[in-house]
Design a protein around this motif. Structure first.
Motif, PDB file in Angstrom:
ATOM      1  N   LEU A   5      78.501  52.955  45.559  1.00 24.33           N
ATOM      2  CA  LEU A   5      78.593  51.760  44.716  1.00 24.33           C
ATOM      3  C   LEU A   5      78.817  50.492  45.539  1.00 24.33           C
ATOM      4  O   LEU A   5      78.197  49.455  45.279  1.00 24.33           O
ATOM      5  N   THR A   6      79.689  50.581  46.544  1.00 21.68           N
ATOM      6  CA  THR A   6      79.981  49.415  47.381  1.00 21.68           C
ATOM      7  C   THR A   6      78.751  48.984  48.178  1.00 21.68           C
ATOM      8  O   THR A   6      78.402  47.797  48.225  1.00 21.68           O
TER       9      THR A   6
ATOM     10  N   VAL B 104      52.228  55.685  33.880  1.00 25.80           N
ATOM     11  CA  VAL B 104      50.960  56.357  34.197  1.00 25.80           C
ATOM     12  C   VAL B 104      49.951  56.155  33.071  1.00 25.80           C
ATOM     13  O   VAL B 104      48.767  55.905  33.317  1.00 25.80           O
ATOM     14  N   LEU B 105      50.413  56.238  31.810  1.00 27.38           N
ATOM     15  CA  LEU B 105      49.515  56.094  30.662  1.00 27.38           C
ATOM     16  C   LEU B 105      49.524  54.696  30.069  1.00 27.38           C
ATOM     17  O   LEU B 105      48.609  54.322  29.328  1.00 27.38           O
ATOM     18  N   SER B 106      50.541  53.899  30.380  1.00 23.17           N
ATOM     19  CA  SER B 106      50.678  52.578  29.773  1.00 23.17           C
ATOM     20  C   SER B 106      49.848  51.525  30.507  1.00 23.17           C
ATOM     21  O   SER B 106      49.716  51.551  31.732  1.00 23.17           O
ATOM     22  N   HIS B 107      49.315  50.590  29.729  1.00 21.60           N
ATOM     23  CA  HIS B 107      48.606  49.460  30.324  1.00 21.60           C
ATOM     24  C   HIS B 107      49.587  48.353  30.706  1.00 21.60           C
ATOM     25  O   HIS B 107      49.297  47.534  31.577  1.00 21.60           O
ATOM     26  N   ASP B 108      50.720  48.332  30.041  1.00 20.16           N
ATOM     27  CA  ASP B 108      51.746  47.336  30.327  1.00 20.16           C
ATOM     28  C   ASP B 108      52.758  47.934  31.312  1.00 20.16           C
ATOM     29  O   ASP B 108      53.648  48.698  30.925  1.00 20.16           O
ATOM     30  N   LYS B 109      52.601  47.603  32.573  1.00 26.22           N
ATOM     31  CA  LYS B 109      53.457  48.171  33.618  1.00 26.22           C
ATOM     32  C   LYS B 109      54.559  47.194  34.046  1.00 26.22           C
ATOM     33  O   LYS B 109      55.079  47.293  35.146  1.00 26.22           O
ATOM     34  N   ARG B 110      54.886  46.276  33.161  1.00 27.62           N
ATOM     35  CA  ARG B 110      55.888  45.272  33.500  1.00 27.62           C
ATOM     36  C   ARG B 110      57.298  45.847  33.458  1.00 27.62           C
ATOM     37  O   ARG B 110      57.581  46.755  32.692  1.00 27.62           O
ATOM     38  N   ILE B 111      58.154  45.277  34.294  1.00 29.11           N
ATOM     39  CA  ILE B 111      59.585  45.545  34.257  1.00 29.11           C
ATOM     40  C   ILE B 111      60.295  44.206  34.434  1.00 29.11           C
ATOM     41  O   ILE B 111      59.905  43.400  35.285  1.00 29.11           O
ATOM     42  N   SER B 112      61.257  43.927  33.599  1.00 35.22           N
ATOM     43  CA  SER B 112      61.937  42.630  33.660  1.00 35.22           C
ATOM     44  C   SER B 112      62.683  42.486  34.986  1.00 35.22           C
ATOM     45  O   SER B 112      62.992  43.478  35.652  1.00 35.22           O
ATOM     46  N   PHE B 113      62.980  41.243  35.349  1.00 38.43           N
ATOM     47  CA  PHE B 113      63.719  40.991  36.585  1.00 38.43           C
ATOM     48  C   PHE B 113      65.072  41.686  36.542  1.00 38.43           C
ATOM     49  O   PHE B 113      65.489  42.326  37.510  1.00 38.43           O
ATOM     50  N   GLN B 114      65.768  41.568  35.413  1.00 33.74           N
ATOM     51  CA  GLN B 114      67.078  42.215  35.271  1.00 33.74           C
ATOM     52  C   GLN B 114      66.946  43.736  35.314  1.00 33.74           C
ATOM     53  O   GLN B 114      67.771  44.425  35.918  1.00 33.74           O
ATOM     54  N   GLY B 115      65.887  44.250  34.673  1.00 36.30           N
ATOM     55  CA  GLY B 115      65.654  45.698  34.696  1.00 36.30           C
ATOM     56  C   GLY B 115      65.343  46.196  36.085  1.00 36.30           C
ATOM     57  O   GLY B 115      65.780  47.284  36.493  1.00 36.30           O
ATOM     58  N   CYS B 116      64.599  45.398  36.842  1.00 39.50           N
ATOM     59  CA  CYS B 116      64.257  45.744  38.224  1.00 39.50           C
ATOM     60  C   CYS B 116      65.512  45.799  39.095  1.00 39.50           C
ATOM     61  O   CYS B 116      65.706  46.730  39.876  1.00 39.50           O
ATOM     62  N   MET B 117      66.374  44.791  38.946  1.00 41.37           N
ATOM     63  CA  MET B 117      67.615  44.754  39.719  1.00 41.37           C
ATOM     64  C   MET B 117      68.544  45.913  39.343  1.00 41.37           C
ATOM     65  O   MET B 117      69.199  46.506  40.202  1.00 41.37           O
ATOM     66  N   ALA B 118      68.574  46.251  38.047  1.00 36.54           N
ATOM     67  CA  ALA B 118      69.415  47.366  37.592  1.00 36.54           C
ATOM     68  C   ALA B 118      68.907  48.689  38.157  1.00 36.54           C
ATOM     69  O   ALA B 118      69.692  49.524  38.628  1.00 36.54           O
ATOM     70  N   GLN B 119      67.578  48.878  38.107  1.00 37.05           N
ATOM     71  CA  GLN B 119      66.994  50.104  38.653  1.00 37.05           C
ATOM     72  C   GLN B 119      67.277  50.223  40.147  1.00 37.05           C
ATOM     73  O   GLN B 119      67.659  51.302  40.633  1.00 37.05           O
ATOM     74  N   LEU B 120      67.124  49.120  40.862  1.00 38.93           N
ATOM     75  CA  LEU B 120      67.394  49.117  42.300  1.00 38.93           C
ATOM     76  C   LEU B 120      68.861  49.432  42.577  1.00 38.93           C
ATOM     77  O   LEU B 120      69.174  50.229  43.470  1.00 38.93           O
ATOM     78  N   HIS B 121      69.761  48.825  41.800  1.00 40.22           N
ATOM     79  CA  HIS B 121      71.201  49.030  42.012  1.00 40.22           C
ATOM     80  C   HIS B 121      71.587  50.494  41.839  1.00 40.22           C
ATOM     81  O   HIS B 121      72.267  51.075  42.695  1.00 40.22           O
ATOM     82  N   PHE B 122      71.148  51.094  40.740  1.00 39.00           N
ATOM     83  CA  PHE B 122      71.517  52.490  40.476  1.00 39.00           C
ATOM     84  C   PHE B 122      70.860  53.440  41.478  1.00 39.00           C
ATOM     85  O   PHE B 122      71.484  54.394  41.952  1.00 39.00           O
ATOM     86  N   PHE B 123      69.591  53.157  41.819  1.00 38.97           N
ATOM     87  CA  PHE B 123      68.900  54.043  42.752  1.00 38.97           C
ATOM     88  C   PHE B 123      69.568  54.023  44.130  1.00 38.97           C
ATOM     89  O   PHE B 123      69.816  55.085  44.722  1.00 38.97           O
TER      90      PHE B 123
ATOM     91  N   VAL C 175      71.336  57.170  46.090  1.00 37.58           N
ATOM     92  CA  VAL C 175      70.858  57.574  47.415  1.00 37.58           C
ATOM     93  C   VAL C 175      71.999  57.554  48.433  1.00 37.58           C
ATOM     94  O   VAL C 175      72.201  58.517  49.180  1.00 37.58           O
ATOM     95  N   CYS C 176      72.747  56.452  48.458  1.00 37.58           N
ATOM     96  CA  CYS C 176      73.854  56.325  49.416  1.00 37.58           C
ATOM     97  C   CYS C 176      74.952  57.343  49.132  1.00 37.58           C
ATOM     98  O   CYS C 176      75.545  57.907  50.058  1.00 37.58           O
ATOM     99  N   THR C 177      75.216  57.601  47.848  1.00 37.17           N
ATOM    100  CA  THR C 177      76.211  58.607  47.482  1.00 37.17           C
ATOM    101  C   THR C 177      75.788  59.985  47.969  1.00 37.17           C
ATOM    102  O   THR C 177      76.614  60.763  48.462  1.00 37.17           O
ATOM    103  N   GLU C 178      74.495  60.282  47.858  1.00 34.75           N
ATOM    104  CA  GLU C 178      74.014  61.601  48.295  1.00 34.75           C
ATOM    105  C   GLU C 178      74.120  61.760  49.809  1.00 34.75           C
ATOM    106  O   GLU C 178      74.440  62.849  50.300  1.00 34.75           O
TER     107      GLU C 178
ATOM    108  N   LEU D 218      72.512  44.480  46.842  1.00 34.45           N
ATOM    109  CA  LEU D 218      71.926  43.797  45.691  1.00 34.45           C
ATOM    110  C   LEU D 218      72.342  42.326  45.639  1.00 34.45           C
ATOM    111  O   LEU D 218      71.564  41.472  45.214  1.00 34.45           O
ATOM    112  N   SER D 219      73.548  42.019  46.081  1.00 33.39           N
ATOM    113  CA  SER D 219      74.021  40.632  46.058  1.00 33.39           C
ATOM    114  C   SER D 219      73.152  39.732  46.937  1.00 33.39           C
ATOM    115  O   SER D 219      72.980  38.544  46.647  1.00 33.39           O
TER     116      SER D 219
END
Length: 305
Positions: free
Chosen positions: A149-150, A81-100, A104-107, A156-157
């Motif tokens: 997790l499954t 929200v406050l940062s001008h650099d809103k980048r997220i690395s490809f690996q970071g994006c995939m990790a965030q997606l995987h955990f999220f 969600v599915c666990t819930e 993600l694969s």
């Protein structure tokens, strides 16, 4: 013409300079409150012998899950929200997606397990201690996490194999399935099909379990002769049912057809409901509508003080 994308830019919410500080403060406050609420529920259940029951074992597991659930999305969103650099690395994006997706599915499955617990408690009260023993409850929790997790790993694969060309901007505030499918320059039909089938299984199977459990509960409660007995039986289910309605209603349409949902401008607003608002409300619903939790929480912090 394909080039490997090293990072994505999360566009987030368009705000003016005056609105940025206000939005930052509101999001930070909501995140801290959500974590604090869930932590207090875990602490209360852990320190009160009266809450050492399967129902509260599942509630503590839900609170533990939601602490991680919001922590995957909200800190990055708050900083952006406050940062001008809103980048997220490809690996970071995939990790965030995987955990999220995992959380969600666990819930989804955990809410179904909680509905089954209420079904056994009300429809089979004499066999309840035998069926819902500690070992079986622990196995149910483990099964919920394994399912999450499954499902996430399979999704993600397929998504990680997609190609992303010149488009590196994501019109969202976190790496979700729908924006990644839409900005891919390769054929995403297989990934979309797999995602749709898994979403159907992970959403509809638990939802059918919840609906079937509450239909059985309804018929059993209606047979109770006294109105006080019926009210007491319904009161043990009302908190869980409210949480189920909130969570399923805000996520059902988004994840049943993610690529189509991304085309609507309201997509980010709907996402805010299930990533920010619902996790904030869930602990309040369980505390305000459950006398045992309120009483135990009052006793816990009165004694500590």
């Amino acid at each position: 013409n394909e080039t490997k994308v090293m990072y994505f830019i999360l566009l987030g919410f368009p705000t003016t300079a005056e609105q940025q500080l206000l939005l930052f403060s509101a999001l930070l406050l909501v995140y801290l409150l959500t974590v604090l609420e869930n932590f207090l529920i875990i602490l209360t259940i852990r320190n009160n012998h009266s809450l050492q029951k399967p129902m509260y074992f599942f509630l503590g597991s839900l609170s533990f899950l939601e602490i991680w659930y919001v922590s995957v999305i909200e800190p990055k969103m708050i900083v952006d929200v406050l940062s001008h650099d809103k980048r997220i690395s490809f690996q970071g994006c995939m990790a965030q997606l995987h955990f999220f997706v995992t959380f969600v599915c666990t819930e989804y499955v955990l809410l179904a397990a909680m509905a089954y617990d209420r079904f056994v408690a009300i429809c089979k009260p004499l066999r309840y201690p035998l069926i819902m023993n500690h070992r079986f409850c622990a196995q149910l929790i483990a099964a919920c996490w394994m399912c999450g997790l499954t499902t996430s790993s399979i999704k993600l694969s397929f998504i990680a194999q997609l190609s992303f060309c010149d488009v590196d901007e994501i019109n969202h505030y976190f790496c979700d399935i729908s924006p990644l499918l839409n900005i891919s320059c390769s054929d995403s039909s297989l990934a979309e099909l797999v995602d749709f089938i898994l979403a159907l299984l992970v959403i509809l199977v638990p939802l059918c379990t919840v609906v079937a459990s509450y239909i059985c509960i309804l018929f059993t409660v209606l047979k109770i002769p006294s109105s006080q007995g019926r009210q007491k039986a319904f009161s043990t289910c009302s908190s869980h049912l409210t949480v189920v309605v909130l969570f399923y209603s805000t996520t059902l349409f988004t994840y049943s057809h993610p690529k189509l949902m991304y085309t609507y401008r309201a997509n980010k607003l709907v996402s805010v409901l299930y990533t920010v608002v619902v996790p904030l409300l869930n602990p309040l619903i369980y505390c305000l509508r459950n006398k045992e939790v309120r009483s135990a929480m009052r006793n816990t912090f009165t004694c500590r003080r």
